[in-house]
Design a protein around this motif. Sequence first.
Motif, PDB file in Angstrom:
ATOM      1  N   ASN A 120       5.917   4.804  -9.935  1.00  0.00           N
ATOM      2  CA  ASN A 120       6.506   3.724 -10.722  1.00  0.00           C
ATOM      3  C   ASN A 120       6.012   2.357 -10.269  1.00  0.00           C
ATOM      4  O   ASN A 120       5.802   1.467 -11.082  1.00  0.00           O
ATOM      5  N   GLN A 121       5.843   2.193  -8.957  1.00  0.00           N
ATOM      6  CA  GLN A 121       5.339   0.913  -8.465  1.00  0.00           C
ATOM      7  C   GLN A 121       3.926   0.660  -8.980  1.00  0.00           C
ATOM      8  O   GLN A 121       3.600  -0.450  -9.429  1.00  0.00           O
ATOM      9  N   GLN A 122       3.075   1.672  -8.940  1.00  0.00           N
ATOM     10  CA  GLN A 122       1.715   1.523  -9.431  1.00  0.00           C
ATOM     11  C   GLN A 122       1.703   1.207 -10.917  1.00  0.00           C
ATOM     12  O   GLN A 122       0.915   0.387 -11.395  1.00  0.00           O
ATOM     13  N   GLN A 180     -10.429  -6.579  -3.007  1.00  0.00           N
ATOM     14  CA  GLN A 180     -10.320  -7.171  -1.673  1.00  0.00           C
ATOM     15  C   GLN A 180      -8.950  -7.802  -1.453  1.00  0.00           C
ATOM     16  O   GLN A 180      -8.388  -7.732  -0.351  1.00  0.00           O
ATOM     17  N   LYS A 181      -8.398  -8.410  -2.486  1.00  0.00           N
ATOM     18  CA  LYS A 181      -7.124  -9.112  -2.349  1.00  0.00           C
ATOM     19  C   LYS A 181      -5.930  -8.167  -2.419  1.00  0.00           C
ATOM     20  O   LYS A 181      -4.888  -8.450  -1.827  1.00  0.00           O
ATOM     21  N   ASN A 182      -6.072  -7.063  -3.130  1.00  0.00           N
ATOM     22  CA  ASN A 182      -5.005  -6.060  -3.196  1.00  0.00           C
ATOM     23  C   ASN A 182      -5.622  -4.677  -3.326  1.00  0.00           C
ATOM     24  O   ASN A 182      -5.801  -4.168  -4.426  1.00  0.00           O
ATOM     25  N   PRO A 183      -5.954  -4.064  -2.179  1.00  0.00           N
ATOM     26  CA  PRO A 183      -6.644  -2.773  -2.217  1.00  0.00           C
ATOM     27  C   PRO A 183      -5.730  -1.575  -2.431  1.00  0.00           C
ATOM     28  O   PRO A 183      -6.201  -0.436  -2.389  1.00  0.00           O
ATOM     29  N   ILE A 184      -4.431  -1.796  -2.657  1.00  0.00           N
ATOM     30  CA  ILE A 184      -3.515  -0.662  -2.812  1.00  0.00           C
ATOM     31  C   ILE A 184      -3.010  -0.523  -4.243  1.00  0.00           C
ATOM     32  O   ILE A 184      -2.010   0.147  -4.477  1.00  0.00           O
ATOM     33  N   LEU A 185      -3.716  -1.132  -5.208  1.00  0.00           N
ATOM     34  CA  LEU A 185      -3.347  -0.975  -6.616  1.00  0.00           C
ATOM     35  C   LEU A 185      -4.448  -0.191  -7.325  1.00  0.00           C
ATOM     36  O   LEU A 185      -5.620  -0.571  -7.292  1.00  0.00           O
ATOM     37  N   PHE A 186      -4.068   0.886  -7.982  1.00  0.00           N
ATOM     38  CA  PHE A 186      -5.031   1.815  -8.573  1.00  0.00           C
ATOM     39  C   PHE A 186      -5.970   1.163  -9.569  1.00  0.00           C
ATOM     40  O   PHE A 186      -7.158   1.486  -9.639  1.00  0.00           O
ATOM     41  N   SER A 187      -5.441   0.234 -10.387  1.00  0.00           N
ATOM     42  CA  SER A 187      -6.228  -0.289 -11.506  1.00  0.00           C
ATOM     43  C   SER A 187      -7.421  -1.108 -11.047  1.00  0.00           C
ATOM     44  O   SER A 187      -8.438  -1.171 -11.745  1.00  0.00           O
ATOM     45  N   HIS A 188      -7.340  -1.741  -9.885  1.00  0.00           N
ATOM     46  CA  HIS A 188      -8.474  -2.514  -9.392  1.00  0.00           C
ATOM     47  C   HIS A 188      -9.650  -1.593  -9.057  1.00  0.00           C
ATOM     48  O   HIS A 188     -10.803  -1.901  -9.388  1.00  0.00           O
ATOM     49  N   TRP A 189      -9.372  -0.464  -8.413  1.00  0.00           N
ATOM     50  CA  TRP A 189     -10.423   0.505  -8.107  1.00  0.00           C
ATOM     51  C   TRP A 189     -10.964   1.130  -9.395  1.00  0.00           C
ATOM     52  O   TRP A 189     -12.181   1.322  -9.548  1.00  0.00           O
ATOM     53  N   LEU A 196      -7.576   7.492  -8.054  1.00  0.00           N
ATOM     54  CA  LEU A 196      -6.719   8.664  -8.230  1.00  0.00           C
ATOM     55  C   LEU A 196      -5.796   8.888  -7.043  1.00  0.00           C
ATOM     56  O   LEU A 196      -4.759   9.555  -7.168  1.00  0.00           O
ATOM     57  N   ARG A 197      -6.132   8.350  -5.875  1.00  0.00           N
ATOM     58  CA  ARG A 197      -5.245   8.479  -4.717  1.00  0.00           C
ATOM     59  C   ARG A 197      -3.935   7.736  -4.946  1.00  0.00           C
ATOM     60  O   ARG A 197      -2.886   8.112  -4.425  1.00  0.00           O
ATOM     61  N   TYR A 198      -4.005   6.655  -5.718  1.00  0.00           N
ATOM     62  CA  TYR A 198      -2.828   5.826  -5.963  1.00  0.00           C
ATOM     63  C   TYR A 198      -2.091   6.222  -7.234  1.00  0.00           C
ATOM     64  O   TYR A 198      -0.857   6.191  -7.274  1.00  0.00           O
ATOM     65  N   LEU A 199      -2.832   6.574  -8.276  1.00  0.00           N
ATOM     66  CA  LEU A 199      -2.203   6.983  -9.536  1.00  0.00           C
ATOM     67  C   LEU A 199      -3.173   7.848 -10.316  1.00  0.00           C
ATOM     68  O   LEU A 199      -4.312   7.458 -10.574  1.00  0.00           O
ATOM     69  N   ASP A 200      -2.726   9.036 -10.682  1.00  0.00           N
ATOM     70  CA  ASP A 200      -3.548   9.967 -11.443  1.00  0.00           C
ATOM     71  C   ASP A 200      -3.527   9.545 -12.910  1.00  0.00           C
ATOM     72  O   ASP A 200      -2.487   9.589 -13.561  1.00  0.00           O
ATOM     73  N   THR A 201      -4.669   9.106 -13.434  1.00  0.00           N
ATOM     74  CA  THR A 201      -4.739   8.625 -14.808  1.00  0.00           C
ATOM     75  C   THR A 201      -5.805   9.367 -15.595  1.00  0.00           C
ATOM     76  O   THR A 201      -6.826   9.805 -15.038  1.00  0.00           O
ATOM     77  N   ALA A 202      -5.580   9.474 -16.882  1.00  0.00           N
ATOM     78  CA  ALA A 202      -6.566  10.087 -17.771  1.00  0.00           C
ATOM     79  C   ALA A 202      -7.853   9.272 -17.791  1.00  0.00           C
ATOM     80  O   ALA A 202      -8.948   9.836 -17.903  1.00  0.00           O
ATOM     81  N   TYR A 203      -7.731   7.956 -17.675  1.00  0.00           N
ATOM     82  CA  TYR A 203      -8.918   7.102 -17.696  1.00  0.00           C
ATOM     83  C   TYR A 203      -9.851   7.397 -16.532  1.00  0.00           C
ATOM     84  O   TYR A 203     -11.065   7.478 -16.699  1.00  0.00           O
ATOM     85  N   ALA A 204      -9.286   7.559 -15.337  1.00  0.00           N
ATOM     86  CA  ALA A 204     -10.123   7.852 -14.179  1.00  0.00           C
ATOM     87  C   ALA A 204     -10.832   9.186 -14.350  1.00  0.00           C
ATOM     88  O   ALA A 204     -12.027   9.312 -14.049  1.00  0.00           O
TER      89      ALA A 204
END
Length: 431
Positions: free
Chosen positions: A56-58, A344-353, A377-385
């Motif tokens: 939910n946070q992601q 670099q500024k927020n490496p723990i949000l899936f969408s940036h990667w 995918l480590r942060y959030l499993d998405t169809a896009y990835a």
Amino acid sequence: MIPRTPRFSACIANAALVAAVSISGCAVNPVTGEKQLSLISVQQELRLGQQQYPINQQQQGGQYTIDLHLQDYVNKVGQKLARVSDQPQLPYAFVVLDNAVPNAWALPGGKIAINRGLLVLLEDEAELAAVLSHEIVHAAARHSATALSQQQVLGAGLAALGAATKDTAYADLISTGSQLGGSAYIARYGRSNELQSDKYGMQYMAAAGYDPQGAVRLQRKFVALSKGRQANGLEALFASHPPSQSRVSANIEHSQSLPTGGVTNRDAYQKAIAQLKRDATAYKHYDQALQAAGKQQYDNALRLVRKAQQQQPKEATFFALEGDLLAQKKQYAKAHKAYDRAVQKNPILFSHWLKRGVASAALKDYVSAERDLSRSLRYLDTAYAHYYLGEVYAQQGKLRDAYKHYQTAAGAGGEIGAKAQARVQALTSKR
């Protein structure tokens, strides 16, 4: 903790549910002492909250990282209230999300979040305590378990209830992380649950030493906002926590039986949100950039988001939007640089990667693309990835790996699922 005399009412009020569920589906509400429907064990509830909290946070912008002192402050207030709740043994957690939508929510087991967009509407710590104690009651009273149990009885299974995903107004610009994956188990509670959370939340406030009038002021504020033009952007809050004059009146009545003289800690609260207030203009320019992007005014949107970056260079979301706009203009090398700064500024949000990986794929740097898409995918499993991993592997001739990821993406449905299904069929025909 303020003692209360247990009361018992019917386990299930709905006649259709009475016919469908035996008495074994009842449990005692730990807060009120009343019986309520529950087909989910306490351990299942705790596991669900633990599993869904990071998802939910992601989905909703990730944690607010500009001022970590604010995270600590909100957690301390929340834990203070949790200790005087009817379920102090729950593994409570409190987090501030980098989300402009004014909202707060609770998952089973005491996993609670509040958006920065709601914090800037509050005046003091007592009002913050009113929000957090309300969510604590939802968790302590097992309201989510009841809501999910009702869904099961009605044939919906363990469904996603009222998912309050982050509204990214530029979702149509490019097909990357704007549309989010995963399931959000955030319940929309009924009127009785909301009134219950108001009432007992005020008791928790008083027991923790806060002025319960903070809850009265909070509901008055929400009623005023719901009546005026200011309601724009508050739909998520009002959908899950509908304000009404009757709730204000009920809170006034509850306050009359509670101790007076509790603290409001206005100065401490204003100090805690000072960074948010200083950044208000930057976030305003960001919101204006989103609006301009929605009208396909990309150059104007770029101008606005770069102003936001100058005003608050630590906010990763500003650089991610710049990358989206540049990608829309097919300037993939520049977009990649913007996404790189977001990572670099927020490496723990899936969408940036995810977005940097898509930009790398557009630049035919498949090694980097595979690395970043897999990291997302480590942060959030998405169809896009999965879809873009399929594209990356297909370009490298790794058709078995491509097929696997296309199949996964195809199961998500929607536009990206249809594209993935077409890829699956094309690869199948080659076999």
